[in-house]
Motif scaffolding. Sequence first.
Motif, short mmCIF file in Angstrom:
data_model
loop_
_atom_site.label_atom_id
_atom_site.label_comp_id
_atom_site.label_asym_id
_atom_site.label_seq_id
_atom_site.Cartn_x
_atom_site.Cartn_y
_atom_site.Cartn_z
N MET A 1 5.56 14.01 7.63
CA MET A 1 5.24 13.34 6.43
C MET A 1 4.01 13.77 5.64
O MET A 1 3.90 13.72 4.30
N ALA A 2 2.74 13.91 6.34
CA ALA A 2 1.62 14.69 5.86
C ALA A 2 1.81 15.80 4.70
O ALA A 2 1.58 16.21 4.00
N PHE B 1 0.89 -1.31 0.05
CA PHE B 1 -0.04 0.06 -0.02
C PHE B 1 0.83 1.17 -0.09
O PHE B 1 0.37 2.38 -0.15
N ALA B 2 2.23 1.28 0.06
CA ALA B 2 3.02 2.46 -0.05
C ALA B 2 3.11 2.76 -1.52
O ALA B 2 3.40 3.89 -1.47
N LEU C 1 -12.04 9.60 0.91
CA LEU C 1 -11.30 8.91 2.50
C LEU C 1 -10.44 7.90 2.17
O LEU C 1 -10.74 7.20 1.33
N ALA C 2 -9.22 7.97 2.74
CA ALA C 2 -8.28 6.78 2.79
C ALA C 2 -7.92 6.74 4.18
O ALA C 2 -7.97 7.78 4.95
N TYR C 3 -7.87 5.54 4.52
CA TYR C 3 -7.59 5.23 6.09
C TYR C 3 -6.76 4.24 6.02
O TYR C 3 -6.57 3.22 5.35
N LEU C 4 -6.03 4.05 7.36
CA LEU C 4 -5.03 2.98 7.58
C LEU C 4 -5.07 3.04 9.20
O LEU C 4 -4.70 3.69 10.22
N CYS D 1 3.83 6.17 1.67
CA CYS D 1 2.36 6.03 1.83
C CYS D 1 1.60 6.99 2.08
O CYS D 1 0.59 7.08 1.29
N PHE D 2 2.12 8.08 2.65
CA PHE D 2 1.37 9.35 2.59
C PHE D 2 1.21 9.88 1.35
O PHE D 2 0.03 10.42 1.06
N ARG D 3 2.24 9.96 0.43
CA ARG D 3 1.94 10.55 -0.90
C ARG D 3 1.09 9.75 -1.61
O ARG D 3 0.27 10.05 -2.47
N ASN D 4 1.08 8.40 -1.53
CA ASN D 4 0.10 7.38 -2.29
C ASN D 4 -1.16 7.69 -1.84
O ASN D 4 -2.33 7.92 -2.62
N ALA D 5 -1.52 7.77 -0.54
CA ALA D 5 -2.78 8.19 -0.13
C ALA D 5 -3.56 9.56 -0.49
O ALA D 5 -4.52 9.53 -1.21
N ALA D 6 -2.37 10.47 -0.83
CA ALA D 6 -2.90 11.94 -0.97
C ALA D 6 -3.11 12.01 -2.68
O ALA D 6 -4.13 12.75 -2.88
N GLU D 7 -2.38 10.95 -3.37
CA GLU D 7 -2.64 11.10 -4.81
C GLU D 7 -4.01 10.36 -5.32
O GLU D 7 -4.44 10.74 -6.18
N HIS D 8 -4.52 9.49 -4.15
CA HIS D 8 -5.90 8.96 -4.53
C HIS D 8 -7.09 9.84 -3.83
O HIS D 8 -8.22 9.61 -4.28
#
Length: 251
Positions: free
Chosen positions: A215-216, A95-96, A110-113, A130-137
């Motif tokens: 990271m965020a 998921f990273a 929403l993305a959540y972990l 991982c933070f970058r991947n979540a943000a891109e989605h």
Amino acid sequence: MTDADGHFSKQVAERYDDAQGPQFQKEVIEQTVDLLAELAGDGRALELGIGTGRIALPLARRGVPVHGIDMSRAMVDRMRAKPGGERIGVSIGDFAGTTVDTTADGPFSLAYLVFNTIMNLTSQEAQVACFRNAAEHLAPGGCFVVEVLVPELRKIPAGQNIVPFRTGPREWAYTVYDTVTQDATCHYIEIAEDGHGEARTIPFRYVWPAELDLMAQLAGLRLRDRWDGWTRLPFTEDSAQHVSVWEKPIS
């Protein structure tokens, strides 16, 4: 020893939902889903590390379309066997870096972990990715939620690096800390009634709230809320965990 499913093999998946921790209690699951459903609104949710669907399935029953990412086919197969599991889309991978095609349905709101899963990424580089991947989605205004413990370094006696967190007649578990690398390797030992034993080791990397905020920031997200847990009690210096919400700016 790991296989293609990482540390979450078929043997682990078969027993995963039998855990007795508070995260598996009905009340805690309902509190978790209440907050995530509120943040998702009318949009879709992306779960990083969807596992056996502990959160994804009840969230989907609330009417939130959920897609998951997970590298363990065994855990996903376990979810698929549950009612409604076949209707949840899953992308197999780390998921990273694994991405979901949003061309047809648009980005996620929403993305959540959850459940300390950010710590399964054992390097700072992977956690930043991982933070970058979540943000891109995420769509503008969307949120990334992380539930993770606060590093338990205050429990380490001077001159030692081991903290036990489970003891019993046939079961022991403890964490070995390296405060230089932020490695927190967990060891699990179980003895069956016939005397045969099983030992597992899972590496983690603990991470501080302020480090997560950086990271965020690197991913273009900003902190919106931080609570002690899913009940939204204030986060304090005595909190053992936190639920943090970062938002993707609208402009």
